[in-house]
Write a protein that holds these residues in place. Structure first.
Motif, PDB file in Angstrom:
ATOM      1  N   LYS A  42       0.813  -1.143   0.132  1.00  0.00           N
ATOM      2  CA  LYS A  42      -0.204  -0.146  -0.022  1.00  0.00           C
ATOM      3  C   LYS A  42       0.801   1.459  -0.026  1.00  0.00           C
ATOM      4  O   LYS A  42       0.682   2.082  -0.561  1.00  0.00           O
ATOM      5  CB  LYS A  42      -0.870   0.031   1.088  1.00  0.00           C
ATOM      6  CG  LYS A  42      -1.826  -1.064   1.244  1.00  0.00           C
ATOM      7  CD  LYS A  42      -2.772  -1.164   2.638  1.00  0.00           C
ATOM      8  CE  LYS A  42      -2.059  -1.166   3.946  1.00  0.00           C
ATOM      9  NZ  LYS A  42      -1.004  -2.336   4.128  1.00  0.00           N
ATOM     10  N   SER A  43       1.846   1.360   0.786  1.00  0.00           N
ATOM     11  CA  SER A  43       2.768   2.470   0.918  1.00  0.00           C
ATOM     12  C   SER A  43       3.381   2.786  -0.139  1.00  0.00           C
ATOM     13  O   SER A  43       3.592   3.696  -0.809  1.00  0.00           O
ATOM     14  CB  SER A  43       3.591   2.416   2.205  1.00  0.00           C
ATOM     15  OG  SER A  43       3.065   2.545   3.446  1.00  0.00           O
ATOM     16  N   THR A  44       3.897   1.448  -0.812  1.00  0.00           N
ATOM     17  CA  THR A  44       4.781   1.578  -2.024  1.00  0.00           C
ATOM     18  C   THR A  44       3.939   2.046  -3.045  1.00  0.00           C
ATOM     19  O   THR A  44       4.513   2.931  -3.943  1.00  0.00           O
ATOM     20  CB  THR A  44       5.407   0.094  -2.508  1.00  0.00           C
ATOM     21  OG1 THR A  44       6.328  -0.266  -1.318  1.00  0.00           O
ATOM     22  CG2 THR A  44       6.380   0.189  -3.553  1.00  0.00           C
ATOM     23  N   PHE A 162      -3.345  10.003   1.485  1.00  0.00           N
ATOM     24  CA  PHE A 162      -2.925   9.747   2.951  1.00  0.00           C
ATOM     25  C   PHE A 162      -2.382   8.388   3.389  1.00  0.00           C
ATOM     26  O   PHE A 162      -3.360   7.445   3.022  1.00  0.00           O
ATOM     27  CB  PHE A 162      -4.188  10.016   3.731  1.00  0.00           C
ATOM     28  CG  PHE A 162      -4.628  11.249   3.612  1.00  0.00           C
ATOM     29  CD1 PHE A 162      -4.536  12.294   4.261  1.00  0.00           C
ATOM     30  CD2 PHE A 162      -5.620  11.614   2.508  1.00  0.00           C
ATOM     31  CE1 PHE A 162      -5.121  13.647   4.305  1.00  0.00           C
ATOM     32  CE2 PHE A 162      -6.162  12.894   2.156  1.00  0.00           C
ATOM     33  CZ  PHE A 162      -5.919  13.802   3.258  1.00  0.00           C
ATOM     34  N   ASP A 163      -1.277   8.151   4.119  1.00  0.00           N
ATOM     35  CA  ASP A 163      -0.840   6.882   4.336  1.00  0.00           C
ATOM     36  C   ASP A 163      -0.786   6.526   5.830  1.00  0.00           C
ATOM     37  O   ASP A 163      -0.010   6.925   6.537  1.00  0.00           O
ATOM     38  CB  ASP A 163       0.680   6.765   3.879  1.00  0.00           C
ATOM     39  CG  ASP A 163       1.265   5.272   3.917  1.00  0.00           C
ATOM     40  OD1 ASP A 163       0.342   4.342   4.263  1.00  0.00           O
ATOM     41  OD2 ASP A 163       2.201   4.990   3.477  1.00  0.00           O
ATOM     42  N   GLU A 164      -2.001   6.117   6.388  1.00  0.00           N
ATOM     43  CA  GLU A 164      -1.974   5.813   7.667  1.00  0.00           C
ATOM     44  C   GLU A 164      -1.821   6.687   8.580  1.00  0.00           C
ATOM     45  O   GLU A 164      -1.028   6.660   9.467  1.00  0.00           O
ATOM     46  CB  GLU A 164      -1.127   4.460   8.028  1.00  0.00           C
ATOM     47  CG  GLU A 164      -1.410   3.051   7.105  1.00  0.00           C
ATOM     48  CD  GLU A 164      -0.878   1.567   7.914  1.00  0.00           C
ATOM     49  OE1 GLU A 164      -0.831   1.728   9.146  1.00  0.00           O
ATOM     50  OE2 GLU A 164      -0.780   0.751   6.949  1.00  0.00           O
ATOM     51  N   VAL A 165      -2.408   7.954   8.233  1.00  0.00           N
ATOM     52  CA  VAL A 165      -2.070   9.076   9.082  1.00  0.00           C
ATOM     53  C   VAL A 165      -2.659   9.056  10.352  1.00  0.00           C
ATOM     54  O   VAL A 165      -2.408  10.114  11.086  1.00  0.00           O
ATOM     55  CB  VAL A 165      -2.676  10.221   8.214  1.00  0.00           C
ATOM     56  CG1 VAL A 165      -2.064  10.576   6.938  1.00  0.00           C
ATOM     57  CG2 VAL A 165      -4.306  10.561   8.059  1.00  0.00           C
TER      58      VAL A 165
HETATM   59 MG    MG Z   1       2.518   1.189   4.874  1.00  0.00          MG
END
Ligand code: MG
Ligand code: ADP
Length: 242
Positions: A42-44, A162-165
């Motif tokens: 997901k982050s990638t 938004f990455d797991e903010v």
């Molecule tokens: Mg991640």
């Protein structure tokens, strides 16, 4: 027409094949929530979208520009695609307002006064006008994260990632950040949101994408994904987190 188009995106870190052919389109004003187990990429995926990571293969197109074009202007891409991370990454030696105005002044060459006006407007939008002169260390995690959102908005992006903010926040501070994101969605911002907040996904998401091991397993309306997932892996994941 889609605002953002991702075509056959692959990302490898050496022998590790992290994204295995992601295809995705996002409409203007759409809120897409991405869920999936830790390590699923997901982050990638988000980081490839604004070229914090170099895609190994595939195309990413934002409106009229090809993000993945080797000659694309990275500064311009990151102005158009804002990103907020789990760790707020505010500049500790700058006040809330200075954190928000830094990029408009340095990157956009905006006059200081104009940038401060914009900065105050954005701090107001995230409910922190009264904290403009506070330093990050004087703010709660939720307040710092809201400053980080205001800072990203200062570049007037077309898309926000938004990455797991809310993952690093104490539970009682999660809502204030989600509320800001909800308002942003209402205002028509195009958003890609990686989160474990399923309440937010249901309420604000137009679409939910479930990823596992670098591929999109399924996607659909939140209602459909949460109440009637089509794939065993989605069911398993949801049963673990819900
Ligand atoms: Mg991640
Ligand atoms: P998620 O955000 O879904 O938890 P990530 O995108 O962070 O997943 O990571 C997917 C996989 O890629 C993991 O196995 C992770 O260890 C690996 N990975 C991420 N970034 C790097 C990197 N810079 N170098 C090597 N491996 C990485």
């Amino acid at each position: 027409m889609s605002l953002l188009k991702i075509i056959n995106l692959h990302k490898r870190f050496g022998d590790l094949h992290v994204l295995k052919g992601i295809n995705m389109e996002v409409e203007k004003g759409e809120v897409v929530v991405i869920i999936g187990p830790s390590g699923s990429g997901k982050s990638t995926l988000l980081r490839c979208i604004n070229r914090l990571e170099e895609p190994t293969e595939g195309k990413i197109i934002l409106d009229d520009i090809e993000v993945t074009n080797p000659k694309a202007d990275l500064n311009r891409i990151r102005q158009r695609i804002g990103m907020v991370f789990q760790q707020f990454n505010l500049f500790p030696h700058l006040t809330a307002l200075q954190n928000v105005t830094l990029a408009p002044i340095k990157v956009k060459k905006m006059p200081k006064e104009e940038a401060e006006e914009l900065g105050m407007r954005l701090l107001e939008k995230v409910g922190l006008a009264d904290k403009a002169d506070y330093y990050p260390s004087q703010l709660s995690g939720g307040q710092q994260q809201r400053v980080a959102i205001a800072r990203a908005l200062a570049m007037n992006p077309e898309v926000m990632l938004f990455d797991e903010v809310t993952s690093a926040l104490d539970p009682e501070l999660v809502k204030e950040v989600l509320d800001v994101m909800k308002q942003l969605a209402k205002d028509g911002m195009t958003m890609l949101v990686v989160t474990h907040e399923m309440g937010f996904a249901r309420e604000v998401g137009d679409r939910v994408i479930f990823m596992d091991q670098g591929v999109i397993i399924e996607e659909g309306k939140p209602e459909q994904i949460f109440t009637n997932p089509q794939h065993e892996r989605t069911r398993k994941f949801l049963s673990m987190i819900l």
